[in-house]
Design a protein around this motif. Structure first.
Motif, PDB file in Angstrom:
ATOM      1  N   LEU A 293      11.996   4.163  -6.569  1.00 55.50           N
ATOM      2  CA  LEU A 293      12.190   5.534  -7.046  1.00 55.50           C
ATOM      3  C   LEU A 293      10.950   6.039  -7.769  1.00 55.50           C
ATOM      4  O   LEU A 293      10.557   7.198  -7.613  1.00 55.50           O
ATOM      5  N   GLN A 294      10.303   5.147  -8.526  1.00 58.43           N
ATOM      6  CA  GLN A 294       9.065   5.538  -9.195  1.00 58.43           C
ATOM      7  C   GLN A 294       7.978   5.874  -8.172  1.00 58.43           C
ATOM      8  O   GLN A 294       7.232   6.849  -8.323  1.00 58.43           O
ATOM      9  N   HIS A 295       7.894   5.071  -7.122  1.00 58.82           N
ATOM     10  CA  HIS A 295       6.953   5.376  -6.041  1.00 58.82           C
ATOM     11  C   HIS A 295       7.259   6.747  -5.443  1.00 58.82           C
ATOM     12  O   HIS A 295       6.359   7.566  -5.217  1.00 58.82           O
ATOM     13  N   ALA A 296       8.539   6.986  -5.154  1.00 56.85           N
ATOM     14  CA  ALA A 296       8.935   8.259  -4.549  1.00 56.85           C
ATOM     15  C   ALA A 296       8.560   9.431  -5.441  1.00 56.85           C
ATOM     16  O   ALA A 296       8.056  10.458  -4.964  1.00 56.85           O
TER      17      ALA A 296
ATOM     18  N   CYS B 159       2.362  -2.768   7.438  1.00 56.32           N
ATOM     19  CA  CYS B 159       3.202  -1.938   6.581  1.00 56.32           C
ATOM     20  C   CYS B 159       4.627  -1.895   7.109  1.00 56.32           C
ATOM     21  O   CYS B 159       4.875  -2.019   8.310  1.00 56.32           O
ATOM     22  N   GLU B 160       5.535  -1.661   6.196  1.00 58.28           N
ATOM     23  CA  GLU B 160       6.952  -1.555   6.534  1.00 58.28           C
ATOM     24  C   GLU B 160       7.356  -0.084   6.523  1.00 58.28           C
ATOM     25  O   GLU B 160       6.985   0.665   5.622  1.00 58.28           O
ATOM     26  N   GLU B 161       8.148   0.310   7.509  1.00 57.86           N
ATOM     27  CA  GLU B 161       8.639   1.687   7.553  1.00 57.86           C
ATOM     28  C   GLU B 161       9.865   1.843   6.655  1.00 57.86           C
ATOM     29  O   GLU B 161      10.705   0.951   6.550  1.00 57.86           O
ATOM     30  N   ASP B 162       9.954   2.989   6.021  1.00 56.62           N
ATOM     31  CA  ASP B 162      11.119   3.364   5.206  1.00 56.62           C
ATOM     32  C   ASP B 162      11.458   2.353   4.130  1.00 56.62           C
ATOM     33  O   ASP B 162      12.629   2.091   3.840  1.00 56.62           O
ATOM     34  N   SER B 163      10.433   1.777   3.505  1.00 47.56           N
ATOM     35  CA  SER B 163      10.712   0.909   2.363  1.00 47.56           C
ATOM     36  C   SER B 163      11.226   1.732   1.183  1.00 47.56           C
ATOM     37  O   SER B 163      11.912   1.225   0.302  1.00 47.56           O
TER      38      SER B 163
ATOM     39  N   GLN C 190      -1.886  -1.150  -7.718  1.00 46.20           N
ATOM     40  CA  GLN C 190      -1.303  -2.249  -8.480  1.00 46.20           C
ATOM     41  C   GLN C 190      -0.404  -1.808  -9.626  1.00 46.20           C
ATOM     42  O   GLN C 190       0.611  -2.424  -9.883  1.00 46.20           O
ATOM     43  N   LYS C 191      -0.729  -0.739 -10.291  1.00 42.16           N
ATOM     44  CA  LYS C 191      -0.031  -0.448 -11.533  1.00 42.16           C
ATOM     45  C   LYS C 191       1.434  -0.070 -11.344  1.00 42.16           C
ATOM     46  O   LYS C 191       2.199  -0.068 -12.292  1.00 42.16           O
ATOM     47  N   GLN C 192       1.851   0.224 -10.096  1.00 38.37           N
ATOM     48  CA  GLN C 192       3.238   0.565  -9.882  1.00 38.37           C
ATOM     49  C   GLN C 192       4.003  -0.539  -9.149  1.00 38.37           C
ATOM     50  O   GLN C 192       5.121  -0.343  -8.717  1.00 38.37           O
TER      51      GLN C 192
ATOM     52  N   SER D 209       2.891  -2.892  -3.146  1.00 40.45           N
ATOM     53  CA  SER D 209       2.550  -2.023  -4.268  1.00 40.45           C
ATOM     54  C   SER D 209       1.954  -0.691  -3.847  1.00 40.45           C
ATOM     55  O   SER D 209       1.633   0.128  -4.700  1.00 40.45           O
ATOM     56  N   THR D 210       1.805  -0.470  -2.596  1.00 42.41           N
ATOM     57  CA  THR D 210       1.187   0.760  -2.108  1.00 42.41           C
ATOM     58  C   THR D 210       2.115   1.439  -1.103  1.00 42.41           C
ATOM     59  O   THR D 210       2.562   0.812  -0.148  1.00 42.41           O
ATOM     60  N   GLN D 211       2.405   2.681  -1.358  1.00 46.55           N
ATOM     61  CA  GLN D 211       3.293   3.437  -0.483  1.00 46.55           C
ATOM     62  C   GLN D 211       2.601   4.717  -0.014  1.00 46.55           C
ATOM     63  O   GLN D 211       1.882   5.367  -0.777  1.00 46.55           O
TER      64      GLN D 211
END
Length: 349
Positions: A148-151, A72-76, A140-142, A115-117
């Motif tokens: 911004l949508q993830h947030a 995983c990546e931090e602060d994506s 997957q759907k996002q 796709s996962t946060q």
């Protein structure tokens, strides 16, 4: 005079316009009770100022995101995107990103894949953690929707949990900090003399304790407030010094308020020791406030100590009338013993 209010309900009879110089003497503790509770509250908006900061993810969050094998990546999702998502809700009325010195602070850590946060959102009160919650976007759907949508999705999930848990209520804060349980351990009478208990509420600040208001059936401006709160000195503090100090602070604040309202403040009963039939030793202060355009106003304040608590009784009438009522009332007030919070605080003194 400040209104007596809570998120759970408002007591409309105590309006801002209602006369009460007596409130001046307890103005240090009788502030708008933003997070007071009597029953389990449902808080759908937060009026207290709340700061927001980015922080590092915990090992738990990193391990959760890295499973099964992908890294995983931090602060994506950037801190500003989380701030935008928080502002898009109606939950906060005073959100202050990156502001210092607010009691409440939200610390947001973020890790994620394409796709996962994941977000770990921690709530602190004066630097002490009181709640932490991990939220996750649906996979997957996002994927094409952008950060911004993830947030926004993460913040909505966190907000739902925050509302269900009541994390911005006084009830939650006192419990999380292991402060005194005033709802269970504070004993006050339902009535005394001709006065009837209106309500007992918690202040938003555990160091300010709880307040009980009594009203008179015939005189709406005749009020008695019983405020119980822990003192921050060591338990061995001399009572004379401790109690006199409470009145000094209140008098200074009352003087400032009287000046702002163009009232002339005089000491009708200067601060002095006060005994209740040999049962309780306290201190008493009486003041009078006058102006050319309004009737004379009176206030009397009494302070006592029990366990590690101050019991402050404030009335809106002269000491000649207050004394017999206080003599009866103080004998019927019992307070919680020293809390784990105050034990920890006093170890630092």
């Amino acid at each position: 005079m400040p209104t007596f209010r809570s998120f759970a309900f408002r007591i409309a009879s105590l309006s801002l316009a209602m006369v009460s110089i007596g409130a001046l003497l307890s103005i240090g503790t009788f502030l708008p009770i933003a997070h007071a509770v009597v029953t389990k509250p449902v808080v759908h908006s937060v009026s207290a100022p709340v700061s927001v900061f980015s922080t590092y993810p915990s090992s738990e969050l990193v391990a959760l995101c890295n499973e099964p094998e992908s890294r995983c990546e931090e602060d994506s999702i950037t801190p500003d995107e989380f701030v935008s998502a928080l502002k898009a809700t109606s939950y906060f009325t005073s959100l202050q990103p990156y502001a210092e010195n607010n009691d409440y602070e939200l610390l947001i850590a973020n890790v994620g894949k394409v796709s996962t946060q994941f977000a770990e959102i921690t709530l602190q009160w004066r630097g002490m953690e009181i709640n932490s919650h991990i939220v996750k976007t649906s996979a997957q759907k996002q994927a094409e929707s952008g950060n911004l949508q993830h947030a926004e999705t993460l913040i909505r999930q966190w907000e739902d949990n925050a509302v269900n848990e009541g994390i911005f209520t006084a009830e939650f804060l006192y419990r999380a900090l292991q402060a005194s349980n005033y709802q269970h351990d504070l004993a006050v009478p339902n009535s005394f003399g001709q006065f009837t208990k209106l309500d007992t509420q918690l202040f938003a600040d555990p160091f300010s304790g709880a307040i009980t208001r009594y009203t008179h059936p015939a005189y709406e401006d005749a009020l008695v407030d019983v405020i119980v709160y822990p003192f921050t000195h060591k338990v061995t503090e001399d009572d004379r010094t401790l109690l006199n100090e409470q009145l000094d602070v209140d008098l200074a604040k009352a003087s400032a308020v009287a000046k702002a309202q163009q009232l002339t403040l005089t000491l009708s009963s200067p601060a002095a020791p006060y005994k209740v039939k040999g049962i309780a030793d306290g201190w008493r202060l009486g003041i009078t406030a006058e102006s050319e355009k309004a009737p004379t106003l009176y206030a009397s304040t009494y302070v006592f100590r029990k366990h590690d608590k101050i019991i402050k009784i404030a009335t809106t009438f002269p000491t000649d009338f207050s004394d017999p009522l206080v003599d009866e009332l103080i004998q019927r007030v019992d307070v919680p013993k020293e809390s784990l919070l105050m034990k920890r605080v006093r170890k630092l003194l």
